[in-house]
Every structure is written in structure tokens, then in C-alpha cells.
Design a protein around this motif. Structure first.
Motif, PDB file in Angstrom:
ATOM      1  N   ALA A  64       0.723  -1.211  -0.069  1.00  0.00           N
ATOM      2  CA  ALA A  64       0.137  -0.024  -0.017  1.00  0.00           C
ATOM      3  C   ALA A  64       0.996   1.330  -0.161  1.00  0.00           C
ATOM      4  N   THR A  65       1.933   1.307   0.854  1.00  0.00           N
ATOM      5  CA  THR A  65       2.904   2.559   0.846  1.00  0.00           C
ATOM      6  C   THR A  65       3.694   2.506  -0.789  1.00  0.00           C
ATOM      7  N   VAL A  66       3.874   1.526  -1.457  1.00  0.00           N
ATOM      8  CA  VAL A  66       4.601   1.518  -2.632  1.00  0.00           C
ATOM      9  C   VAL A  66       3.521   2.222  -3.692  1.00  0.00           C
ATOM     10  N   TYR A  67       2.348   1.735  -3.575  1.00  0.00           N
ATOM     11  CA  TYR A  67       1.111   2.460  -4.273  1.00  0.00           C
ATOM     12  C   TYR A  67       1.078   3.988  -3.939  1.00  0.00           C
ATOM     13  N   ASN A  68       1.040   4.126  -2.912  1.00  0.00           N
ATOM     14  CA  ASN A  68       0.927   5.621  -2.399  1.00  0.00           C
ATOM     15  C   ASN A  68       1.744   6.487  -2.857  1.00  0.00           C
ATOM     16  N   THR A  69       3.204   5.885  -2.576  1.00  0.00           N
ATOM     17  CA  THR A  69       4.396   6.667  -2.965  1.00  0.00           C
ATOM     18  C   THR A  69       4.594   6.683  -4.554  1.00  0.00           C
ATOM     19  N   LEU A  70       4.364   5.963  -5.226  1.00  0.00           N
ATOM     20  CA  LEU A  70       4.380   6.189  -6.579  1.00  0.00           C
ATOM     21  C   LEU A  70       3.131   7.076  -7.337  1.00  0.00           C
ATOM     22  N   ARG A  71       2.060   7.104  -6.500  1.00  0.00           N
ATOM     23  CA  ARG A  71       1.262   8.017  -6.706  1.00  0.00           C
ATOM     24  C   ARG A  71       1.564   9.570  -6.577  1.00  0.00           C
ATOM     25  N   ALA A  72       2.205   9.613  -5.258  1.00  0.00           N
ATOM     26  CA  ALA A  72       2.838  10.981  -4.850  1.00  0.00           C
ATOM     27  C   ALA A  72       3.857  11.236  -5.993  1.00  0.00           C
ATOM     28  N   PHE A  73       4.585  10.303  -6.297  1.00  0.00           N
ATOM     29  CA  PHE A  73       5.587  10.678  -7.462  1.00  0.00           C
ATOM     30  C   PHE A  73       5.205  11.299  -8.583  1.00  0.00           C
ATOM     31  N   CYS A  74       4.304  10.605  -8.998  1.00  0.00           N
ATOM     32  CA  CYS A  74       3.430  10.976 -10.233  1.00  0.00           C
ATOM     33  C   CYS A  74       2.651  12.442 -10.021  1.00  0.00           C
ATOM     34  N   ASP A  75       2.147  12.450  -9.119  1.00  0.00           N
ATOM     35  CA  ASP A  75       1.733  13.552  -8.838  1.00  0.00           C
ATOM     36  C   ASP A  75       2.499  14.953  -8.830  1.00  0.00           C
ATOM     37  N   ALA A  76       3.582  14.655  -8.396  1.00  0.00           N
ATOM     38  CA  ALA A  76       4.645  15.676  -8.206  1.00  0.00           C
ATOM     39  C   ALA A  76       5.516  15.708  -9.251  1.00  0.00           C
ATOM     40  N   GLY A  77       5.233  15.212 -10.510  1.00  0.00           N
ATOM     41  CA  GLY A  77       5.678  15.490 -11.620  1.00  0.00           C
ATOM     42  C   GLY A  77       7.108  14.545 -12.007  1.00  0.00           C
ATOM     43  N   LEU A  78       7.640  13.709 -10.851  1.00  0.00           N
ATOM     44  CA  LEU A  78       8.608  13.072 -10.890  1.00  0.00           C
ATOM     45  C   LEU A  78       8.823  11.758 -11.621  1.00  0.00           C
ATOM     46  N   MET A  79       7.930  11.226 -11.904  1.00  0.00           N
ATOM     47  CA  MET A  79       7.522   9.885 -12.581  1.00  0.00           C
ATOM     48  C   MET A  79       6.306  10.139 -13.617  1.00  0.00           C
ATOM     49  N   LYS A  88      -2.991  -2.570 -16.088  1.00  0.00           N
ATOM     50  CA  LYS A  88      -1.573  -2.675 -15.694  1.00  0.00           C
ATOM     51  C   LYS A  88      -0.878  -1.331 -15.733  1.00  0.00           C
ATOM     52  N   SER A  89      -0.379  -0.913 -14.802  1.00  0.00           N
ATOM     53  CA  SER A  89       0.409   0.322 -14.825  1.00  0.00           C
ATOM     54  C   SER A  89       1.709   0.143 -14.364  1.00  0.00           C
ATOM     55  N   TYR A  90       2.511   0.989 -15.379  1.00  0.00           N
ATOM     56  CA  TYR A  90       4.171   1.313 -15.331  1.00  0.00           C
ATOM     57  C   TYR A  90       4.419   2.293 -14.779  1.00  0.00           C
ATOM     58  N   PHE A  91       5.325   2.563 -13.816  1.00  0.00           N
ATOM     59  CA  PHE A  91       5.824   3.805 -13.636  1.00  0.00           C
ATOM     60  C   PHE A  91       7.104   3.922 -14.328  1.00  0.00           C
ATOM     61  N   ASP A  92       7.600   4.959 -14.829  1.00  0.00           N
ATOM     62  CA  ASP A  92       8.777   5.465 -15.644  1.00  0.00           C
ATOM     63  C   ASP A  92       9.343   6.700 -14.997  1.00  0.00           C
ATOM     64  N   THR A  93      10.627   6.570 -14.449  1.00  0.00           N
ATOM     65  CA  THR A  93      11.231   7.654 -14.314  1.00  0.00           C
ATOM     66  C   THR A  93      11.696   8.712 -15.068  1.00  0.00           C
ATOM     67  N   ASN A  94      11.577   8.238 -16.454  1.00  0.00           N
ATOM     68  CA  ASN A  94      12.084   9.093 -17.595  1.00  0.00           C
ATOM     69  C   ASN A  94      11.065  10.038 -17.827  1.00  0.00           C
ATOM     70  N   ILE A  95      10.619  11.075 -17.645  1.00  0.00           N
ATOM     71  CA  ILE A  95       9.522  11.856 -17.760  1.00  0.00           C
ATOM     72  C   ILE A  95       9.599  12.774 -18.941  1.00  0.00           C
ATOM     73  N   THR A  96      10.337  12.532 -19.815  1.00  0.00           N
ATOM     74  CA  THR A  96      10.261  13.313 -21.133  1.00  0.00           C
ATOM     75  C   THR A  96       9.209  12.365 -22.059  1.00  0.00           C
ATOM     76  N   ASP A  97       8.700  13.190 -23.156  1.00  0.00           N
ATOM     77  CA  ASP A  97       8.108  12.504 -24.085  1.00  0.00           C
ATOM     78  C   ASP A  97       8.837  11.580 -24.890  1.00  0.00           C
ATOM     79  N   HIS A  98       8.451  10.284 -24.827  1.00  0.00           N
ATOM     80  CA  HIS A  98       8.977   9.229 -25.645  1.00  0.00           C
ATOM     81  C   HIS A  98       8.020   8.074 -25.553  1.00  0.00           C
ATOM     82  N   PRO A  99       8.225   7.176 -26.670  1.00  0.00           N
ATOM     83  CA  PRO A  99       7.406   6.264 -27.098  1.00  0.00           C
ATOM     84  C   PRO A  99       7.889   4.869 -26.306  1.00  0.00           C
ATOM     85  N   HIS A 100       7.127   3.738 -26.090  1.00  0.00           N
ATOM     86  CA  HIS A 100       7.703   2.635 -25.085  1.00  0.00           C
ATOM     87  C   HIS A 100       7.200   1.422 -26.136  1.00  0.00           C
ATOM     88  N   PHE A 101       7.991   0.412 -26.224  1.00  0.00           N
ATOM     89  CA  PHE A 101       7.780  -1.098 -26.312  1.00  0.00           C
ATOM     90  C   PHE A 101       7.277  -1.815 -25.355  1.00  0.00           C
TER      91      PHE A 101
END
Length: 144
Positions: A64-79, A88-101
Motif C-alpha cells: 500500500a505504501t508503494v502504491y501511495n508513494t508512486l502516486r505521490a511521485f507521479c502527482d509531483a511530476g517526478l514519474m 496494468k500500470s508501469y511507472f517511468d522515471t524518464n518523464i520526457t516525452d518518448h514512446p515505449h515498446f
């Protein structure tokens, strides 16, 4: 998730990263940020994979802490959160615009070369809306 940087350098990197997002460096945030960006490499994680990596260390955190912390990192613009298959959600530390495989056989998400992607035209947004971002996920499978 190994760390090549010294512990002091990693601590400074993590503190600066959290400060850039305006987040207080709580114990849980620091633990998870170390695992995400401590070695200076970008990564794509699921909450479950980050939870599993956290259980490999002495400083454990709950799922639960992992989920909440990842959400906080995304809300803060860090991920960035990248959703695959609708649930299924993936969390990316590269916040630049880029495509994924997305590898369907291994459920792995990796960066695709942005310079090779060409989107000529996007559809107009409906009245009263604007396009916030465009996520491109190219699904791959191994040839038979």
C-alpha cells in the motif's frame, strides 16, 4: 536494482529529486526513491516489482505504501504512469516525452527510440477539451 554510486552521492541525488517535486523526504519516500533513481538509471517498474525489490532489503515497505508513494511521485511530476492493457500500470522515471515498446510475452516495458517516431497529425480534441499528452505504446511479440 543495484547501486553504483556512493551512499553519500545517492543520498544527495534522492534528496534533490524529492525536493524538485516539492516532496518531504519521509523514510518511505527515501527508501523507494533510492531503489528507483539511486544509481542514476531510468527504469520502468510496476508497484509489485518495486515492492518485491524493496523486500530484498532490510528497509521494507508495504505494498500500500508503494502504491501511495508512486502516486505521490507521479502527482509531483517526478514519474510518469504508463497504462498497458487498461489495468496494468508501469511507472517511468524518464518523464520526457518518448514512446515505449511493450513485450507481450514477458510483460516488460522499455523505451523505444523517440527519434524514429513520426506523428504527423493528431485528431482535434472535442469542444471544451485539450490534449494533455500522447502516450505511444508499441506492442511486440517474438517472431515464431
Amino acid at each position: 536494482m543495484d547501486y553504483a554510486k556512493s551512499s553519500g552521492e545517492t543520498h544527495r541525488t534522492v534528496d534533490q529529486w524529492l525536493a524538485r517535486g516539492g516532496l518531504r523526504p519521509t523514510r518511505q519516500r527515501v527508501i523507494l526513491a533510492r531503489r528507483l533513481i539511486g544509481d542514476g538509471n531510468n527504469r520502468h517498474v510496476t508497484a509489485e516489482s518495486l515492492f518485491a525489490a524493496s523486500n530484498d532489503h532490510a528497509d521494507k515497505v508495504s505494498l500500500a505504501t508503494v502504491y501511495n508513494t508512486l502516486r505521490a511521485f507521479c502527482d509531483a511530476g517526478l514519474m510518469r504512469e504508463i497504462t498497458v492493457d487498461g489495468a496494468k500500470s508501469y511507472f517511468d522515471t524518464n518523464i520526457t516525452d518518448h514512446p515505449h515498446f511493450y513485450w507481450e510475452d514477458s510483460a516488460e516495458l522499455v523505451d523505444a527510440p523517440a527519434e524514429q517516431l513520426k506523428i504527423a497529425v493528431l485528431p482535434d480534441a472535442p469542444d471544451g477539451a485539450e490534449i494533455a499528452k500522447v502516450d505511444v505504446v508499441i506492442r511486440l511479440r517474438r517472431k515464431s
